[in-house]
Design a protein around this motif. Sequence first.
Motif, PDB file in Angstrom:
ATOM      1  N   ILE A   1      -1.649 -22.071  27.882  1.00  0.00           N
ATOM      2  CA  ILE A   1      -1.941 -20.656  28.117  1.00  0.00           C
ATOM      3  C   ILE A   1      -1.988 -19.972  26.755  1.00  0.00           C
ATOM      4  CG2 ILE A   1      -1.167 -18.506  29.183  1.00  0.00           C
ATOM      5  CD1 ILE A   1       0.427 -20.274  31.192  1.00  0.00           C
ATOM      6  N   GLY A   2      -3.080 -19.274  26.487  1.00  0.00           N
ATOM      7  CA  GLY A   2      -3.200 -18.555  25.223  1.00  0.00           C
ATOM      8  C   GLY A   2      -2.866 -17.084  25.358  1.00  0.00           C
ATOM      9  N   ALA A   3      -3.177 -16.514  26.520  1.00  0.00           N
ATOM     10  CA  ALA A   3      -2.923 -15.090  26.732  1.00  0.00           C
ATOM     11  C   ALA A   3      -2.869 -14.797  28.227  1.00  0.00           C
ATOM     12  CB  ALA A   3      -4.012 -14.242  26.087  1.00  0.00           C
ATOM     13  N   VAL A   4      -2.147 -13.741  28.550  1.00  0.00           N
ATOM     14  CA  VAL A   4      -2.101 -13.232  29.920  1.00  0.00           C
ATOM     15  C   VAL A   4      -2.350 -11.732  29.848  1.00  0.00           C
ATOM     16  CG1 VAL A   4      -0.736 -12.950  32.023  1.00  0.00           C
ATOM     17  CG2 VAL A   4      -0.428 -15.001  30.612  1.00  0.00           C
ATOM     18  N   ASP A   5      -3.380 -11.287  30.582  1.00  0.00           N
ATOM     19  CA  ASP A   5      -3.653  -9.860  30.707  1.00  0.00           C
ATOM     20  C   ASP A   5      -2.986  -9.362  31.983  1.00  0.00           C
ATOM     21  OD1 ASP A   5      -5.329 -10.213  28.507  1.00  0.00           O
ATOM     22  OD2 ASP A   5      -7.142 -10.317  29.737  1.00  0.00           O
ATOM     23  N   VAL A   6      -2.186  -8.323  31.847  1.00  0.00           N
ATOM     24  CA  VAL A   6      -1.483  -7.721  32.986  1.00  0.00           C
ATOM     25  C   VAL A   6      -1.933  -6.267  33.065  1.00  0.00           C
ATOM     26  CG1 VAL A   6       0.772  -7.185  33.985  1.00  0.00           C
ATOM     27  CG2 VAL A   6       0.520  -9.213  32.527  1.00  0.00           C
ATOM     28  N   THR A   7      -2.607  -5.925  34.152  1.00  0.00           N
ATOM     29  CA  THR A   7      -3.109  -4.560  34.309  1.00  0.00           C
ATOM     30  C   THR A   7      -2.466  -3.924  35.532  1.00  0.00           C
ATOM     31  OG1 THR A   7      -5.205  -5.237  33.324  1.00  0.00           O
ATOM     32  CG2 THR A   7      -5.169  -3.125  34.480  1.00  0.00           C
ATOM     33  N   PHE A   8      -1.672  -2.892  35.286  1.00  0.00           N
ATOM     34  CA  PHE A   8      -1.009  -2.140  36.352  1.00  0.00           C
ATOM     35  C   PHE A   8      -1.936  -1.054  36.870  1.00  0.00           C
ATOM     36  CE2 PHE A   8       2.638  -3.963  34.286  1.00  0.00           C
ATOM     37  CZ  PHE A   8       3.644  -4.003  35.232  1.00  0.00           C
ATOM     38  N   HIS A   9      -1.930  -0.878  38.189  1.00  0.00           N
ATOM     39  CA  HIS A   9      -2.674   0.206  38.829  1.00  0.00           C
ATOM     40  C   HIS A   9      -1.690   0.972  39.714  1.00  0.00           C
ATOM     41  CE1 HIS A   9      -6.479  -1.503  37.515  1.00  0.00           C
ATOM     42  NE2 HIS A   9      -5.977  -2.678  37.850  1.00  0.00           N
ATOM     43  N   PHE A  10      -1.451   2.224  39.360  1.00  0.00           N
ATOM     44  CA  PHE A  10      -0.488   3.050  40.082  1.00  0.00           C
ATOM     45  C   PHE A  10      -1.218   3.951  41.066  1.00  0.00           C
ATOM     46  CE2 PHE A  10       1.468   1.779  36.159  1.00  0.00           C
ATOM     47  CZ  PHE A  10       2.750   1.430  36.546  1.00  0.00           C
ATOM     48  N   PRO A  11      -0.659   4.124  42.269  1.00  0.00           N
ATOM     49  CA  PRO A  11      -1.307   4.989  43.263  1.00  0.00           C
ATOM     50  C   PRO A  11      -1.399   6.426  42.757  1.00  0.00           C
ATOM     51  CG  PRO A  11       0.681   3.947  44.180  1.00  0.00           C
ATOM     52  CD  PRO A  11       0.583   3.552  42.744  1.00  0.00           C
ATOM     53  N   SER A  12      -2.451   7.114  43.155  1.00  0.00           N
ATOM     54  CA  SER A  12      -2.681   8.489  42.684  1.00  0.00           C
ATOM     55  C   SER A  12      -1.587   9.449  43.145  1.00  0.00           C
ATOM     56  CB  SER A  12      -4.052   8.987  43.142  1.00  0.00           C
ATOM     57  OG  SER A  12      -4.138   8.939  44.550  1.00  0.00           O
ATOM     58  N   HIS A  13      -0.920   9.119  44.259  1.00  0.00           N
ATOM     59  CA  HIS A  13       0.125  10.021  44.759  1.00  0.00           C
ATOM     60  C   HIS A  13       1.422   9.932  43.942  1.00  0.00           C
ATOM     61  CE1 HIS A  13       1.245   6.243  46.814  1.00  0.00           C
ATOM     62  NE2 HIS A  13       2.470   6.717  46.706  1.00  0.00           N
ATOM     63  N   LEU A  14       1.534   8.936  43.083  1.00  0.00           N
ATOM     64  CA  LEU A  14       2.750   8.769  42.281  1.00  0.00           C
ATOM     65  C   LEU A  14       2.698   9.721  41.087  1.00  0.00           C
ATOM     66  CD1 LEU A  14       5.371   7.116  41.968  1.00  0.00           C
ATOM     67  CD2 LEU A  14       4.053   5.498  40.582  1.00  0.00           C
ATOM     68  N   GLN A  15       3.518  10.745  41.129  1.00  0.00           N
ATOM     69  CA  GLN A  15       3.540  11.756  40.075  1.00  0.00           C
ATOM     70  C   GLN A  15       4.814  11.605  39.257  1.00  0.00           C
ATOM     71  OE1 GLN A  15       0.877  13.885  39.558  1.00  0.00           O
ATOM     72  NE2 GLN A  15      -0.043  12.604  41.143  1.00  0.00           N
ATOM     73  N   LEU A  16       4.666  11.125  38.018  1.00  0.00           N
ATOM     74  CA  LEU A  16       5.812  10.906  37.143  1.00  0.00           C
ATOM     75  C   LEU A  16       5.619  11.648  35.835  1.00  0.00           C
ATOM     76  CD1 LEU A  16       6.183   7.032  37.589  1.00  0.00           C
ATOM     77  CD2 LEU A  16       7.454   8.820  38.769  1.00  0.00           C
ATOM     78  N   ASP A  17       6.729  12.069  35.227  1.00  0.00           N
ATOM     79  CA  ASP A  17       6.619  12.683  33.910  1.00  0.00           C
ATOM     80  C   ASP A  17       6.600  11.586  32.842  1.00  0.00           C
ATOM     81  OD1 ASP A  17       9.339  11.951  33.284  1.00  0.00           O
ATOM     82  OD2 ASP A  17      10.068  13.813  34.166  1.00  0.00           O
ATOM     83  N   GLU A  18       6.361  11.964  31.598  1.00  0.00           N
ATOM     84  CA  GLU A  18       6.220  10.985  30.512  1.00  0.00           C
ATOM     85  C   GLU A  18       7.504  10.178  30.280  1.00  0.00           C
ATOM     86  OE1 GLU A  18       3.399   9.948  29.037  1.00  0.00           O
ATOM     87  OE2 GLU A  18       2.509  11.289  30.525  1.00  0.00           O
ATOM     88  N   LYS A  19       8.649  10.812  30.442  1.00  0.00           N
ATOM     89  CA  LYS A  19       9.919  10.096  30.260  1.00  0.00           C
ATOM     90  C   LYS A  19      10.065   9.006  31.321  1.00  0.00           C
ATOM     91  CE  LYS A  19      14.906  10.626  30.003  1.00  0.00           C
ATOM     92  NZ  LYS A  19      16.057  11.526  30.098  1.00  0.00           N
ATOM     93  N   GLN A  20       9.771   9.332  32.562  1.00  0.00           N
ATOM     94  CA  GLN A  20       9.858   8.335  33.639  1.00  0.00           C
ATOM     95  C   GLN A  20       8.890   7.177  33.394  1.00  0.00           C
ATOM     96  OE1 GLN A  20       9.107  11.277  36.744  1.00  0.00           O
ATOM     97  NE2 GLN A  20      11.071  10.721  37.709  1.00  0.00           N
ATOM     98  N   LYS A  21       7.674   7.495  32.987  1.00  0.00           N
ATOM     99  CA  LYS A  21       6.690   6.461  32.694  1.00  0.00           C
ATOM    100  C   LYS A  21       7.175   5.537  31.575  1.00  0.00           C
ATOM    101  CE  LYS A  21       2.640   9.169  34.059  1.00  0.00           C
ATOM    102  NZ  LYS A  21       1.406   9.824  33.578  1.00  0.00           N
ATOM    103  N   THR A  22       7.726   6.118  30.528  1.00  0.00           N
ATOM    104  CA  THR A  22       8.215   5.325  29.393  1.00  0.00           C
ATOM    105  C   THR A  22       9.350   4.408  29.823  1.00  0.00           C
ATOM    106  OG1 THR A  22       7.552   7.025  27.808  1.00  0.00           O
ATOM    107  CG2 THR A  22       9.248   5.469  27.084  1.00  0.00           C
ATOM    108  N   ILE A  23      10.268   4.914  30.616  1.00  0.00           N
ATOM    109  CA  ILE A  23      11.393   4.099  31.109  1.00  0.00           C
ATOM    110  C   ILE A  23      10.863   2.925  31.928  1.00  0.00           C
ATOM    111  CG2 ILE A  23      13.348   4.088  32.721  1.00  0.00           C
ATOM    112  CD1 ILE A  23      13.903   7.009  31.742  1.00  0.00           C
TER     113      ILE A  23
END
Length: 134
Positions: A86-108
């Motif tokens: 394995i040379g690389a793994v791409d991991v792409t997260f997709h969050f539902p539009s209804h999930l409303q988080l502030d920048e601190k929560q996202k960073t955590i």
Amino acid sequence: MTSAIVYKGELRTEAEHLHSHSKIETDAPLDNQGKAERFSPSDLVATALGSCMLTIMGIKARDMQVNLEGVKINIQKHMKSEPRRIGAVDVTFHFPSHLQLDEKQKTILQNAALTCPVAKSIHPDIEQNVVFNW
């Protein structure tokens, strides 16, 4: 023991999780003489990375009283040759539009994902390309 693995022939294995008795079958991939009818062992490594990230993120989200239900991850594994690995793994997260988080929560949550045990166990030569689509 964690699991028991049996070779089933024709480049297929069956692994049993000894605590729950759930089973996973693997196949060799098409580009390595297999049928690709199941996850390959290297597919499981890449998939384990995404599952681990989402699980640890889920633990942190629960502590923060955030519901991550519906978050999806796409995994793309890139193989190298000589030696085949394995040379690389791409991991792409997709969050539902209804999930409303502030920048601190996202960073955590992002830090939780990036420091999951599988991410920290994979050899540093394997690139982990992670994208968070909020």
